[in-house]
Structures are given as C-alpha cells and as structure tokens.
Motif scaffolding. Sequence first.
Motif, PDB file in Angstrom:
ATOM      1  N   THR A  29       0.560  82.717 -17.655  1.00 19.99           N
ATOM      2  CA  THR A  29      -0.110  83.987 -18.013  1.00 19.99           C
ATOM      3  C   THR A  29      -1.550  83.983 -17.486  1.00 19.99           C
ATOM      4  N   MET A  30      -2.153  85.157 -17.598  1.00 17.99           N
ATOM      5  CA  MET A  30      -3.595  85.265 -17.325  1.00 17.99           C
ATOM      6  C   MET A  30      -4.365  85.433 -18.645  1.00 17.99           C
ATOM      7  N   GLY A  31      -3.688  85.193 -19.770  1.00 11.79           N
ATOM      8  CA  GLY A  31      -4.377  85.236 -21.056  1.00 11.79           C
ATOM      9  C   GLY A  31      -4.580  86.646 -21.585  1.00 11.79           C
ATOM     10  N   LEU A  33      -3.743  87.489 -24.671  1.00  9.60           N
ATOM     11  CA  LEU A  33      -2.322  87.541 -25.039  1.00  9.60           C
ATOM     12  C   LEU A  33      -1.970  88.723 -25.945  1.00  9.60           C
ATOM     13  N   HIS A  34      -0.732  89.174 -25.782  1.00  7.29           N
ATOM     14  CA  HIS A  34      -0.168  90.223 -26.646  1.00  7.29           C
ATOM     15  C   HIS A  34       1.297  89.876 -26.893  1.00  7.29           C
ATOM     16  N   GLU A  35       1.989  90.753 -27.604  1.00  9.53           N
ATOM     17  CA  GLU A  35       3.382  90.477 -27.994  1.00  9.53           C
ATOM     18  C   GLU A  35       4.307  90.268 -26.794  1.00  9.53           C
ATOM     19  N   PHE A 146       9.396  84.836 -17.337  1.00  8.78           N
ATOM     20  CA  PHE A 146       8.594  85.938 -16.793  1.00  8.78           C
ATOM     21  C   PHE A 146       9.046  87.244 -17.445  1.00  8.78           C
ATOM     22  N   GLY A 147       8.194  88.261 -17.376  1.00  6.83           N
ATOM     23  CA  GLY A 147       8.499  89.544 -18.013  1.00  6.83           C
ATOM     24  C   GLY A 147       9.012  90.564 -17.005  1.00  6.83           C
ATOM     25  N   GLN A 148       9.966  91.368 -17.463  1.00  5.66           N
ATOM     26  CA  GLN A 148      10.510  92.462 -16.653  1.00  5.66           C
ATOM     27  C   GLN A 148       9.436  93.505 -16.353  1.00  5.66           C
ATOM     28  N   LYS A 149       8.403  93.535 -17.175  1.00  2.00           N
ATOM     29  CA  LYS A 149       7.287  94.470 -16.974  1.00  2.00           C
ATOM     30  C   LYS A 149       6.765  94.388 -15.533  1.00  2.00           C
ATOM     31  N   ASP A 150       6.688  93.154 -15.007  1.00  4.30           N
ATOM     32  CA  ASP A 150       6.270  92.950 -13.617  1.00  4.30           C
ATOM     33  C   ASP A 150       7.534  92.674 -12.794  1.00  4.30           C
ATOM     34  N   PRO A 174      12.970  91.123 -21.350  1.00  2.00           N
ATOM     35  CA  PRO A 174      12.665  92.565 -21.415  1.00  2.00           C
ATOM     36  C   PRO A 174      11.189  92.881 -21.681  1.00  2.00           C
ATOM     37  N   THR A 175      10.798  94.057 -21.238  1.00  4.71           N
ATOM     38  CA  THR A 175       9.429  94.554 -21.460  1.00  4.71           C
ATOM     39  C   THR A 175       9.224  94.875 -22.945  1.00  4.71           C
ATOM     40  N   VAL A 176       8.144  94.359 -23.498  1.00  6.80           N
ATOM     41  CA  VAL A 176       7.792  94.675 -24.881  1.00  6.80           C
ATOM     42  C   VAL A 176       6.844  95.881 -24.853  1.00  6.80           C
ATOM     43  N   LEU A 182       4.516 102.780 -24.413  1.00  8.99           N
ATOM     44  CA  LEU A 182       3.643 102.167 -23.400  1.00  8.99           C
ATOM     45  C   LEU A 182       3.912 100.662 -23.321  1.00  8.99           C
ATOM     46  N   ALA A 183       4.138 100.163 -22.102  1.00 13.01           N
ATOM     47  CA  ALA A 183       4.363  98.729 -21.920  1.00 13.01           C
ATOM     48  C   ALA A 183       3.096  97.973 -22.311  1.00 13.01           C
ATOM     49  N   MET A 184       3.250  96.928 -23.117  1.00 13.16           N
ATOM     50  CA  MET A 184       2.071  96.137 -23.486  1.00 13.16           C
ATOM     51  C   MET A 184       1.482  95.492 -22.241  1.00 13.16           C
TER      52      MET A 184
HETATM   53  P1  AMP Z   1       0.010  88.410 -17.221  1.00 14.03           P
HETATM   54  O1  AMP Z   1      -0.811  87.666 -18.222  1.00 14.03           O
HETATM   55  O2  AMP Z   1      -0.215  89.883 -17.236  1.00 14.03           O
HETATM   56  O3  AMP Z   1      -0.068  87.793 -15.846  1.00 14.03           O
HETATM   57  O4  AMP Z   1       1.527  88.230 -17.679  1.00 14.03           O
HETATM   58  C1  AMP Z   1       2.078  86.964 -17.884  1.00 14.03           C
HETATM   59  C2  AMP Z   1       3.564  87.100 -18.075  1.00 14.03           C
HETATM   60  O5  AMP Z   1       3.838  87.947 -19.194  1.00 14.03           O
HETATM   61  C3  AMP Z   1       4.278  87.742 -16.866  1.00 14.03           C
HETATM   62  O6  AMP Z   1       5.532  87.122 -16.669  1.00 14.03           O
HETATM   63  C4  AMP Z   1       4.448  89.164 -17.322  1.00 14.03           C
HETATM   64  O7  AMP Z   1       5.529  89.835 -16.696  1.00 14.03           O
HETATM   65  C5  AMP Z   1       4.709  88.977 -18.797  1.00 14.03           C
HETATM   66  N1  AMP Z   1       4.403  90.219 -19.519  1.00 14.03           N
HETATM   67  C6  AMP Z   1       3.248  90.939 -19.464  1.00 14.03           C
HETATM   68  N2  AMP Z   1       3.370  92.054 -20.213  1.00 14.03           N
HETATM   69  C7  AMP Z   1       4.612  92.034 -20.748  1.00 14.03           C
HETATM   70  C8  AMP Z   1       5.335  92.915 -21.613  1.00 14.03           C
HETATM   71  N3  AMP Z   1       4.802  94.050 -22.073  1.00 14.03           N
HETATM   72  N4  AMP Z   1       6.595  92.584 -21.945  1.00 14.03           N
HETATM   73  C9  AMP Z   1       7.162  91.438 -21.479  1.00 14.03           C
HETATM   74  N5  AMP Z   1       6.530  90.564 -20.663  1.00 14.03           N
HETATM   75  C10 AMP Z   1       5.277  90.863 -20.313  1.00 14.03           C
END
Ligand code: AMP
Length: 286
Positions: A29-31, A33-35, A146-150, A174-176, A182-184
Amino acid sequence: MKVVDNISRMATLVKIHKKEGKSVGFVPTMGYLHEGHLSLVKTAKKHTDVVIMSIFVNPIQFGPGEDLAKYPRDLKHDEELAGSAGVDIIFYPSAKDMYPPGYCTYVNVEGLTDNLCGRSRPGHFRGVTTVVAKLFGIVKPDIAYFGQKDAQQAIIIKKMAEDLNTGVEIKVLPTVREVDGLAMSSRNMYLSASEREDASILYQSLEQAEYLIDKGERDAKKVIKAIETMIKEKTSSKIDYISIVDTKELKDVDTISGEVLIALAVFIGKTRLIDNIIKKVTADVK
Ligand code: AMP
C-alpha cells in the motif's frame, strides 16, 4: 505488530518466518489506510500465517505535476488500523533506501500498460511494477493481495508475477465502497464537501451502464455516452477517460460481449478519481 524500516532487517525477518514453515501474505500500500486496504489484510489473515503490509509512497509512479508531495501520510494512524486488522509486520522503507544513487533497474509490462490509466499517466505503471517487483524480492510472499479498485494495476501485476516467474500468487479482491457507492480511496480526503457529494456520480454512472447492458445494449459507444452524460451533469467534473475494454488485453471494444471492464478516470475538482466494474455478458439479447 512490528514496524520495520530497514530492507535487510525485513528480509531477515521473512527468512526466519519461512524457516519456521510459515506462509507469508503481503499487502502493498501507499498508506493512509481505509477499509479497502483492511479488507485485503483480513483476507490475507485467513489464508496465510504472517501478514506483511508495506507502506511506501513510491515516488517513481508519480508523474511531474501529480500529487507525490501532498499525498496523505499518517503512519501513527496507519499503525493503529493495521494492528487492529491483524497485520504482523509493517514494512516502511525510505525512498533513499529503495532507490539509492545509481539505481537503474526498471520493470515494464508491455501492451497492457498502453490504454486507460497508462495512456493518461505515462510511466505510472513502470513505477508500480518496479516497486512491486522489488517488494516481492524483499518480502518473498506466498500470496500478494490487490484491490479490484485499481483494475488495470491488478491485471498488469498478475502478468508481471507470471512473466517473471516470481512464484507469487496474486489475489484480487472486490472494491470496498462508501454507503453512496464511492470507491474508498486515500485521495477522497482531497475532496471538499460538495465535491464529495458529486463524486458519487462515478459509481452511479457505472451502475447505469450495467443496467443498460442488462437491458440488452451491446454498443460500447452508446454505453460510454450514457456514462459521460451523467458525469457531465456535475459541474465539478472533468472526464479523463471512460473506456470499455476486454479483460485480457485491455483493448477498447466496439461490441460488448464476454467479459468487459468498464473503467473511468474523472477529475472532481482537482482530484483525479478512478473506478470500474467488470461485466460478464452471458447470452446476447436478440
Ligand atoms: P494504494 O494505497 O492506493 O496504493 O492501494 C493499495 C492496495 O489497496 C491496492 O491493491 C489497491 O487496489 C487496494 N485498494 C485501494 N482502495 C481500495 C478499495 N476501495 N477497495 C479494495 N481495495 C482497494
């Protein structure tokens, strides 16, 4: 929960766990953090013995003029959330240790990076695959989450993991979403109150696209137009792209069939947000 900022210390800890026969789950992650992040941790916790989360705002995946400097950071809060979700080790390397002077090795996945976010953020995915390859080398996970969001990122990383014989299994979850759909995202904190309200149009427009397809629409241009019309009603919005692509090569489709990714990137005010859905079309409506 341990917080480790040293690369060789991290590698040593992994070695010790592996020697004990433990499996390693990894959540990069890039920190801030959220759900969404925590859902990845909770699943990793179920599958693997030791869960490692990296928190690293990776400078080489940001282009000039993007939000590297102002990207939100809050390690203390992240530690609390990660700890309560069950993270065993936070890996928190510095940019100067990850990319010391003279650093010159990059990983590039060809083709899959040409369209969608790859088109509007040149070099972005090269930065992502490079850092993930490095993190895989340090953490040596059995499974990475990894998240489906990306969506494009997940597809590219799956391909990289396979092409480079990393032996890492990639799971995409799945995207939370917030209550209004709105996607977190860590970037949602940039939004003003009115922009935050407008931002729910992204998912609403994707739901409308799904509805049209369910009713039998197969013309990708018409579905894209419907999404565009809805988004443009919000004066704070500026569309970067709205695309419908196949999920294998990420190429634009004219006709919706099989499995497609409907993906969009939209500026709400100055904040660039992305979202997507995957739609499977089983039988064509006559
Ligand atoms: P990031 O910190 O934004 O680089 O995200 C780190 C990981 O969390 C990546 O695999 C993202 O796809 C995943 N992620 C970010 N937002 C969400 C979300 N709303 N639902 C599910 N996974 C997420």
